[in-house]
Design a protein around this motif. Structure first.
Motif, PDB file in Angstrom:
ATOM      1  N   ARG B 332       0.826  -1.217   0.000  1.00 27.12           N
ATOM      2  CA  ARG B 332       0.000   0.000   0.000  1.00 27.12           C
ATOM      3  C   ARG B 332       0.851   1.254   0.000  1.00 27.12           C
ATOM      4  N   ASP B 334       0.346   5.611   0.398  1.00 28.58           N
ATOM      5  CA  ASP B 334      -0.514   6.777   0.623  1.00 28.58           C
ATOM      6  C   ASP B 334       0.042   7.941  -0.208  1.00 28.58           C
ATOM      7  N   TYR B 335      -0.484   8.109  -1.409  1.00 34.25           N
ATOM      8  CA  TYR B 335       0.046   9.125  -2.311  1.00 34.25           C
ATOM      9  C   TYR B 335      -0.314  10.533  -1.880  1.00 34.25           C
ATOM     10  N   VAL B 336      -1.449  10.670  -1.223  1.00 36.63           N
ATOM     11  CA  VAL B 336      -1.933  12.009  -0.888  1.00 36.63           C
ATOM     12  C   VAL B 336      -0.945  12.715   0.034  1.00 36.63           C
ATOM     13  N   THR B 337      -0.500  11.997   1.050  1.00 33.77           N
ATOM     14  CA  THR B 337       0.478  12.566   1.970  1.00 33.77           C
ATOM     15  C   THR B 337       1.874  12.567   1.357  1.00 33.77           C
ATOM     16  N   ARG B 340       2.760  15.253  -1.388  1.00 33.81           N
ATOM     17  CA  ARG B 340       2.435  16.653  -1.126  1.00 33.81           C
ATOM     18  C   ARG B 340       3.654  17.574  -1.166  1.00 33.81           C
ATOM     19  N   ASN B 344       3.794  20.427  -3.888  1.00 34.36           N
ATOM     20  CA  ASN B 344       3.777  21.828  -3.455  1.00 34.36           C
ATOM     21  C   ASN B 344       4.990  22.589  -3.969  1.00 34.36           C
ATOM     22  N   ARG B 365      -9.211   6.695  -5.886  1.00 33.72           N
ATOM     23  CA  ARG B 365      -9.252   7.455  -4.638  1.00 33.72           C
ATOM     24  C   ARG B 365      -8.225   8.567  -4.598  1.00 33.72           C
ATOM     25  N   GLU B 366      -7.027   8.332  -5.096  1.00 35.06           N
ATOM     26  CA  GLU B 366      -5.954   9.304  -4.895  1.00 35.06           C
ATOM     27  C   GLU B 366      -5.334   9.794  -6.205  1.00 35.06           C
ATOM     28  N   PRO B 369      -7.724  11.775  -8.810  1.00 32.37           N
ATOM     29  CA  PRO B 369      -7.997  13.131  -8.322  1.00 32.37           C
ATOM     30  C   PRO B 369      -6.761  14.045  -8.333  1.00 32.37           C
ATOM     31  N   LEU B 370      -5.592  13.505  -8.028  1.00 33.05           N
ATOM     32  CA  LEU B 370      -4.386  14.340  -8.047  1.00 33.05           C
ATOM     33  C   LEU B 370      -4.012  14.718  -9.490  1.00 33.05           C
TER      34      LEU B 370
END
Lengths: 468, 468, 468
Positions: B332, B334-337, B340, B344, B365-366, B369-370
Motif C-alpha cells: 500500500r 498513501d500518495y496524498v500525503t 504533497r 507543493n 481514490r488518490e 484526483p491528483l
C-alpha cells in the motif's frame, strides 16, 4: 414455477452463456469436497431431525439474522438466545413470519440464492417466501423435517458430499467424530485443528485451557517445551482419530513472528501469568503461527489462516448475545509485512499455507504476487462476505493474472448451514464456469483447456491442496 | 492452427466487438513508442544472436520463473544463476522441458498471451507448448535464433519500434548508446537517468558511488553543492550523449520531502558517513525526489516515479540468487500525503511527473484526483503485475472519469524481454480499443471521437508526454 | 443531431438493454428528491437570472475548472476569483472559448454527460461544443438565460424537483429560506444543519463563532452545557424555520469518540482558548459527532457523515484562490475503528446515520458489513468523484451482496450546479436500472421484483431515509 433461473450466474451473452453452460454441465454433479466449514459433527454423529424451519434457516445463520436486524428487528424477536438466558421469541412460526415478511431485504444477496436453492432443491418449495406464503412454506418444510430422509446423514448422502471438514478445539475429545467412525455410515466427516483456546493469551481461560490441554496430551504444557510437545501430540490425535488433514487459525491480524526460542518461551510464561500486554499477546499469537507452520512441515497438516476480522464490534450486542452475532467486521490487513516472518521460515518448503482474506484490495496487490512466487503459499477462495457471485468474480479477476489457477485451492463453503452446502458449491461452480467462458470468448484460454480447469476448480484442487 | 484468437481481448458482444475491431485496425500497425523499459542496450550495440530459447524466454523473465517456482520448481532447475556461482541447470533444453511440462500454469495469465504472441508472430510456432511439443518448438526457435533476421537490430526493425528507452545508472558511461549512435543502424535507443546508486543511502557502496559519480561529472560530489552539480552534469550528459528525455525513480515508498537546504546537506553528510537511520535515509531519498523534480524544471527531463514495491521479500532467495527474482511484492502507498511536498514545490509548473502505482486501490481514490488537477502530474499506465488485460481495464475504469484520457501517457512495456514488446503493446491497444468501444456502445463517447482517442492512447500521448 | 444517446448507460446486450430500458421508463419521470446538495438558497429566494453561460457552467464548477487546470490552464484564465481580488479573466466569452477549445478533455467523464445533458435538455443545443461552435452555443445559452423561464424557480419546476436541501451553518439566519417560505412559490427548499464553524476547533474564528452561536441561540455557549443547549436550540430552529430534516458533517476523518462529559467539557475549554493540539482538536470533533448523534436520537434529524477528504492539497493554490478549488483529495479511511465509539453509543437505536465515503476499498470490506448489521447505519450513494457511471456500478456491485438495497438511501446529487441536477439523477436512474437488469438477466433478481426496487432506488428510499 421454479424459484431459480436454470441459467443463473452465467453471462447473458448467448454465445458465452452456451460456453459457460457446457462447462458447468460437466462439473455440476461432481462430488462435493468441503474442506473447511463449521457444521456440527453432532449432526452426523447423532443423526437427529432438525427441530423446525426457523432453527434450520434463521436462528443459527448470522447472514440471515444480521440483515433482518439491520432494519431494526431485535435479535430476540428472531429467537436468537441471550447470554443471560433472558426471554426471546420461542415460537418458531413467529420467527418464520418475521423472516418471511422481510424476505425482500435479501434481494440481490447470496443468502437469497442459497435459501431459494435449498427451498427448491431440498424441500420442493415452488413459491417465493413472503408474508402470504410464510405459513404454507413453514408447514411444508416442517413436514419434511419430520421424515428420515431429511436427517443429517441422509442429506449428506443426497448432497453428494465426498468429504466434509469441521473445526474443533484441541480441548475437544472428538467424541462425535469417533461415533461417526464407529458407525456403519459411510460418510467422511473429518476434523481440523483450531487451537485458538490454547494459543491466544487473550482467550477466556487461557491458563486453565493450557493446563487441560497438557492433561489431554499427557505433557506438562506449562513449560514451553511441554507446550509445544502437547501441540504435536494433539495434532497427531486429530490426524489419527479425527481424520484431520488441516489446521485453522483465525487471528485478528495476519501478523506472524519468528522469535528466538528463549523470547517465545518468556512470552509464554507471561501469557500463562496473564501478564501479556496487548502487543505481547499479539506477538505470541504471531509466533505460534510460525510454530504451527513448522509442525505442519513435520506432520503434513495443511495450515489455514483466516485473519482480518474485528470481532464483536458492538459491545452492547456482545454483552447481550455473545459472539458470532453478525458483528464481526472485516478490516485492512498488510499481508506483505505480516506474513514475512512465517514465509521466511517455511515459505520455501513443501508445507502448505492457505491464506484467506476479507480485504479484497489485497488480492491483486499482495496475495496474488505472494502466492505467485512462494512454493508454500496458496490462496483460499473468496471468503465470508465475499462468498458471493460478485466476490468470486472479483477474486478470479484480481488473482488469476498473477497467481494463475494453480495457486488457488478450489472452493470452501465455510458454512454452519447444512442446507446451504450444495447451494454454495453450485454458485462457485457457476461463477467459475462463467469466468472461464469469458476467458475463452476473449481469447485468453483455449476452448479445449477450459473443461480441465473447470474440473480442477470444482473438484481436484480442493482434494489435492487439502490432501483429501 | 494459430495460437492466438484474432479477436482476443475484444468484448464478446458482436456489435461492440465490431466497434473495437474497427478502432484496433486503425492503430494496430502504428509504430511502437517504448518510453520506459529495461532492455539491454548491449543487444542493440553488439547485435549478437540470442543464445538459446531458454535464455530468451525463461531464465531472464521473472514473470515466468516465479510462476514455475511457486509450484515448487527450484530456481536452479530453471538455470537461474546463483550468487555464489554454485551449480545450476546448464542444459537449456532441460530448462525448456520443465517450462513446457508446466505451461498449463500460465493459463489465464498475461505471460501466456505474450509468449504465445512471440511464438506465433516472431517464430511461426503453430502448436501449443507442452511436454509433447517441447523439443520441436525448442528446435524451431533455436534454428531461428541462428539466423541474422533474429538478431536484436533486425527484431527492433521488424517490430516497428520507433524509439525505445533503456535505464542506466549515472555511473554508466553509456558506451553502448554511443556505439549505437556511431553505427549506421537507424534504430533510436535512448537512455533514462536512474540515479538509485547515488541517491539512496542504503544502496550498496553508496559513498564510493558518490565519489565515482563526482569523478565522472568533474565535480566534488562529496559536498552538497558539488553533489547537486554532479547530478546536473550527468543529467546533461545523459541527454546529450544518451538521448535521454526522462529520469526514473524506484523508491520503496512514494515519500517526498522538501527540506531546507541546510537540513538536506546535513543528511547528505550523514549518508556519506553511513550514519543515516532508516528514517533519515528515507527522508534523504524523499528530498532527492524534489531536487530531481526541480532539475527537471530546468533541464526538461520528464520524471518517472515507480514506488511501492517491497524488494526481496524472501531473505533465503535473496541470499542464494540476489535481486529481481520475483520476490518484489507490492504494498500500500498513501500518495496524498507522500507526494504533497514535491507537488507543493513543482506541481503547478510545466515540468512533468509521471506516477506509477502497484496499488490499484489508489487509482480512483488518490491518483486520478491528483492528476486531474495538478498541471505537472500525469498517470503512467497499469504497471508490472497490472500490465495485463484486467489490470488495464481496471486502470481505465478507475481513472478516466476523474482524470480523463489526457492526464495519462499511453503505454509503457517496462520489459526486459525483447520479444514481448510487440505482444505487450498489442494487448494495450486491444484493451484500450475494447474500453473505448464500450464507452461508445453505452453512449459515453461519440463514435466519431473514439478513433482519435484510440490513436492518442496507442501513439501520440506517449510521444508527447515523454517528449519523443 | 442529439448530443445524447437515448440508450446511454444501459448494457449493450440487446436483451438486457430492453430490460433496463423498461425499468428506466417507469422511473425516468418520477419527481426528483434531492436530499443533499449545495445549491444556493439565494437563487430560489431572489429568483434572479444567471449572469452568463460561463458563470453557469465553468467558473463555479470545480469538476470543470480542475480538469482544465490539470492541462496547464491557469485558474485566473477561467475567471476563478483570487482571494486578494487580483485581476482574473473578466470576459465570460473568453472563458467560454477556452472551455470550448478544451472540451475534448472531458471525454469519458461524468462532466461531459452532465453538460451535454443540460445543453440538450435545458437549452436545446444540438451541436457538440468545440472551438468552432463555442460562440454560437454561448449566444444560444446567453439568450435563454435572459428569459424568465430560465430563472431558478422556473428551472426547479421544470426539472420536476419535489424537494431540495441546501446546507447552512448554524450561524446562518436562514433569511433566504424564510423568504422562500413567505413567497407564493410552491417549491420546497429546505436547509440542513452543517455545524463545522462551531464544532471544529481548527475552523477560522472558532471562539468568535461559538460566541455568535450562543447569541443566536440565546444561550451562554462558552460553557459546555450552554454550548450543547445552543446546538439543540439551533437544530430546532433549522427544523422549524428551515424545514431541516438532516444534519451534515464533513470532517477530515471518520473518527468518532464518546468521551466522558468532564473530558469533553475540558477539551471544549481548550478549544475556545485556542490551545488544542491537532490530536485534541480531532478528538473534540470526533466527540461532537457522537453528541450530534445523541441529539438526532432526540430531535429526529437524520445525520450525514462525509469524511475522508484532504482539503486544499496545494498550499499555493489555496493561498491564491482559497477553498474548494479542486484540490480536495480523497484519502483512506478506517471506518471499523473510527465509527466504533459512535455506533456503540447509538448504533442500536432508531436514529439514522448516513455514511458516505470517498474510499471505495471500504465498500465491501467495511461499510456494507457495518450497514448490514447496525440498525442505525445506512449507506449514502457513490459520492463526489464516484458520482459517475462506473462509480455507481462499483457501489452496487460492492455493497448489495452484504448490505442489500434497503440499507442504502437512493441518490444524492450533492451539486452546486443547478442545471446538472436532472442530469445526475438521470445517470443514477439509468445506472441502477442497468444494474438491476443485469441481476435479472443472471437470475439474481426475479423480473417481477425489479420494478419495485427501481422505484425504491429512484424515489422512495431517499424520501424515507431523509424523512421527506
Amino acid at each position: 414455477m421454479p424459484l431459480l433461473d436454470e441459467d443463473r450466474l452465467f453471462p447473458p451473452d448467448s454465445e458465452i452463456r452456451a460456453l459457460a453452460r457446457g462447462l458447468y454441465e460437466a462439473v455440476r454433479d461432481l462430488p462435493i469436497v468441503s474442506p473447511h466449514g463449521h457444521t456440527d459433527p453432532a449432526w452426523f454423529a447423532l443423526d437427529e431431525a432438525f427441530a423446525d424451519p426457523s432453527a434450520l434457516f434463521v436462528t443459527p445463520d448470522h447472514y440471515v439474522f444480521r440483515m433482518l436486524h439491520s432494519q431494526g428487528i431485535p435479535l430476540n424477536a428472531l429467537g436468537v438466545p441471550r447470554r443471560d438466558g433472558g426471554a426471546v421469541e420461542s415460537d418458531p412460526r413467529a420467527v418464520w413470519r418475521l423472516f418471511a415478511q422481510n424476505y425482500h431485504l435479501f434481494r440481490g444477496t447470496p443468502s437469497r440464492l442459497w435459501i431459494d436453492h435449498a427451498f427448491q432443491h431440498v424441500f420442493g418449495v415452488t413459491e417465493r417466501l413472503s408474508a402470504d406464503t410464510a405459513d404454507a412454506i413453514y408447514d411444508q418444510i416442517a413436514g419434511s423435517l419430520a421424515q428420515p430422509e431429511f436427517r443429517p446423514r441422509a442429506l449428506y448422502d443426497r448432497f453428494g458430499i465426498e468429504v466434509i471438514a469441521t473445526t474443533e478445539s484441541p480441548l475437544d475429545d472428538l467424541a462425535h467424530h469417533r461415533t461417526i467412525a464407529d458407525s456403519d455410515w459411510q460418510g467422511r466427516v473429518i476434523t481440523a485443528y483450531r487451537p485458538d483456546a490454547v494459543v491466544d493469551p487473550d482467550f477466556e481461560g487461557f491458563a486453565e485451557n493450557v493446563e487441560r490441554f497438557g492433561a489431554l496430551a499427557g505433557e506438562d504444557a506449562t513449560t514451553w517445551q511441554g507446550y509445544l510437545a502437547a501441540h504435536r501430540n494433539r495434532r497427531a490425535y486429530f490426524k489419527t482419530v479425527g481424520g484431520a488433514t488441516s489446521t485453522d487459525h483465525g487471528h485478528p491480524t495476519a501478523r506472524t513472528e519468528d522469535l528466538p526460542q528463549t523470547e517465545a518461551a518468556a512470552l509464554f510464561v507471561r501469557a500463562l501469568q496473564g501478564k501479556c500486554t496487548p502487543d505481547e499477546a499479539d506477538r505470541f499469537r504471531g509466533h505460534m503461527l510460525t510454530e504451527m507452520a513448522r509442525m505442519s512441515l513435520d506432520d503434513g497438516l495443511v495450515m489455514q489462516l483466516h485473519p482480518g476480522s474485528v470481532r464483536n464490534h458492538s459491545g452492547a450486542v456482545f454483552d447481550a448475545y455473545g459472539r458470532d452475532k453478525g458483528y464481526d467486521i472485516p478490516t485492512r490487513v498488510d499481508y506483505v509485512t505480516a506474513l514475512r516472518p512465517l514465509l521466511n521460515a517455511v515459505g520455501e518448503t513443501d508445507m502448505t499455507l492457505i491464506m484467506f482474506t476479507l480485504d479484497e484490495s489485497s488480492y491483486a496487490r499482495e496475495l496474488a504476487p505472494l502466492a505467485g512466487v512462494y512454493p508454500a503459499l496458496k490462496l483460499g477462495p473468496a471468503w465470508w462476505f465475499h462468498d458471493s457471485a460478485e466476490g468470486m468474480r472479483r477474486f478470479r479477476e484480481m488473482t488469476t493474472e498473477t497467481a494463475g489457477f494453480y495457486n488457488t485451492v478450489g472452493f470452501n463453503d465455510d458454512t454452519r448451514a447444512l442446507c446451504s452446502i450444495p447451494a454454495r458449491h453450485d454458485v462457485a461452480r457457476r461463477v467459475d464456469c462463467a469466468y472461464l467462458a469469458g476467458l475463452v470468448a476473449t481469447g485468453r484460454l483455449a476452448e479445449d483447456e477450459a473443461p480441465e480447469v473447470a474440473h480442477d476448480l470444482a473438484y481436484r484442487l480442493a482434494k489435492e491442496a487439502y490432501k483429501l
